[in-house]
Design an enzyme around this catalytic site. Sequence first.
Site, PDB file in Angstrom:
ATOM      1  N   HIS A  58       9.998   3.844  -0.541  1.00 28.09           N
ATOM      2  CA  HIS A  58      10.031   5.224  -1.035  1.00 28.09           C
ATOM      3  C   HIS A  58      11.464   5.725  -1.173  1.00 28.09           C
ATOM      4  O   HIS A  58      11.779   6.837  -0.754  1.00 28.09           O
ATOM      5  CB  HIS A  58       9.250   6.136  -0.096  1.00 28.09           C
ATOM      6  CG  HIS A  58       7.767   5.917  -0.127  1.00 28.09           C
ATOM      7  ND1 HIS A  58       6.994   6.164  -1.241  1.00 28.09           N
ATOM      8  CD2 HIS A  58       6.918   5.466   0.823  1.00 28.09           C
ATOM      9  CE1 HIS A  58       5.729   5.873  -0.986  1.00 28.09           C
ATOM     10  NE2 HIS A  58       5.653   5.447   0.263  1.00 28.09           N
ATOM     11  N   ARG A  62      12.112  -2.183   5.127  1.00 28.50           N
ATOM     12  CA  ARG A  62      10.767  -2.076   4.574  1.00 28.50           C
ATOM     13  C   ARG A  62      10.787  -2.544   3.127  1.00 28.50           C
ATOM     14  O   ARG A  62      11.495  -2.004   2.284  1.00 28.50           O
ATOM     15  CB  ARG A  62      10.230  -0.649   4.651  1.00 28.50           C
ATOM     16  CG  ARG A  62       8.808  -0.564   4.098  1.00 28.50           C
ATOM     17  CD  ARG A  62       8.030   0.645   4.569  1.00 28.50           C
ATOM     18  NE  ARG A  62       8.508   1.892   3.999  1.00 28.50           N
ATOM     19  CZ  ARG A  62       7.847   3.056   4.110  1.00 28.50           C
ATOM     20  NH1 ARG A  62       6.707   3.097   4.785  1.00 28.50           N
ATOM     21  NH2 ARG A  62       8.344   4.155   3.587  1.00 28.50           N
ATOM     22  N   ASP A 104      16.701 -13.743   2.317  1.00 27.95           N
ATOM     23  CA  ASP A 104      17.911 -14.459   1.928  1.00 27.95           C
ATOM     24  C   ASP A 104      19.140 -13.555   1.938  1.00 27.95           C
ATOM     25  O   ASP A 104      20.251 -14.014   2.234  1.00 27.95           O
ATOM     26  CB  ASP A 104      17.744 -15.087   0.544  1.00 27.95           C
ATOM     27  CG  ASP A 104      16.935 -16.376   0.586  1.00 27.95           C
ATOM     28  OD1 ASP A 104      16.663 -16.872   1.694  1.00 27.95           O
ATOM     29  OD2 ASP A 104      16.562 -16.887  -0.495  1.00 27.95           O
ATOM     30  N   GLU A 156      -1.938   1.695   7.155  1.00 30.00           N
ATOM     31  CA  GLU A 156      -1.853   3.072   6.671  1.00 30.00           C
ATOM     32  C   GLU A 156      -3.021   3.441   5.777  1.00 30.00           C
ATOM     33  O   GLU A 156      -2.866   4.201   4.826  1.00 30.00           O
ATOM     34  CB  GLU A 156      -0.511   3.314   5.973  1.00 30.00           C
ATOM     35  CG  GLU A 156      -0.075   2.214   5.028  1.00 30.00           C
ATOM     36  CD  GLU A 156       1.366   2.384   4.561  1.00 30.00           C
ATOM     37  OE1 GLU A 156       1.895   3.505   4.603  1.00 30.00           O
ATOM     38  OE2 GLU A 156       1.958   1.370   4.139  1.00 30.00           O
ATOM     39  N   ASP A 180       0.224   8.101   4.630  1.00 37.37           N
ATOM     40  CA  ASP A 180      -0.757   7.464   3.756  1.00 37.37           C
ATOM     41  C   ASP A 180      -2.117   7.366   4.428  1.00 37.37           C
ATOM     42  O   ASP A 180      -3.149   7.411   3.746  1.00 37.37           O
ATOM     43  CB  ASP A 180      -0.265   6.079   3.331  1.00 37.37           C
ATOM     44  CG  ASP A 180       0.744   6.151   2.202  1.00 37.37           C
ATOM     45  OD1 ASP A 180       0.401   6.657   1.125  1.00 37.37           O
ATOM     46  OD2 ASP A 180       1.883   5.700   2.390  1.00 37.37           O
TER      47      ASP A 180
END
Length: 262
Positions: free
Chosen positions: A52, A77, A91, A156, A182
């Site tokens: 977000h 996240r 990576d 969520e 959520d």
Amino acid sequence: MPIRLTLPPTLRDRIAGSDRPQIGMWVCTGSPPVAEICAGAGLDWLLIDGEHSPIGLETTAALLQAVAPYPVTPLVRAPSDDAVVLKQLLDLGAQNLLVPMVDTAEQAAAVVRAVRYPPRGIRGVGSALSRGARWNRVAGYMADADRYVSLFVQVESATGVESAAAIAAVDGVDGVFVGPSDLAASLGLLGQQSHPDVTAAVRTTFDAVRAAGKPVGVNAFDPAVAQAYLDAGASFVLVGADVALLARGSEALADTWIGDGA
């Protein structure tokens, strides 16, 4: 001879090695100086949010570099459970991943495979090219990659709450993070994260995850709600965000010096 490097402990190890819950905040601006300021605040961990926020791969790498000198653990996240994106994040040096919107044990197992090298997973091999292995300066990185990476998944939704025990039991899932925003929307209570039905669902998830022997975390900006979740057994909690601090702080300045604009 190249320098042989070691990597810092994962969030999994930080949680397991601490005698208290780990307290953190969101990093959403995408600004390395802001991330560095937050990293030096004395918190335990930071969530670099790729879901977000406008934070992409290059910005994530810059943020990880900005916070690296500080004794804070970054958790990145991902925007989704896409295996290619998870590989890229690993990576570029994200040791700790949070994958959003995990609703079933099967989805959690697929995420685990995405972050593990063959034969136990499908993570592509590119350690010589990547910051994750410090360009092969971390001895034995590929053989010990599971030790260097921790994976958390986000519950969520109402479906996720029902599947929380099975999700937490998946080998390779190091912990579960509950997303009240959520979850509230999934329960038909959009914007009501503190509604009793939402907090009850959060606590139900807590009980299921803890029964599986895994740590559980949650987001709670309201101090009273955060404390209640800590009292209920949360092992890691987000209690603020860089953007929220800036928004409320700048509003306080305006209110102090301008008032209602009259």
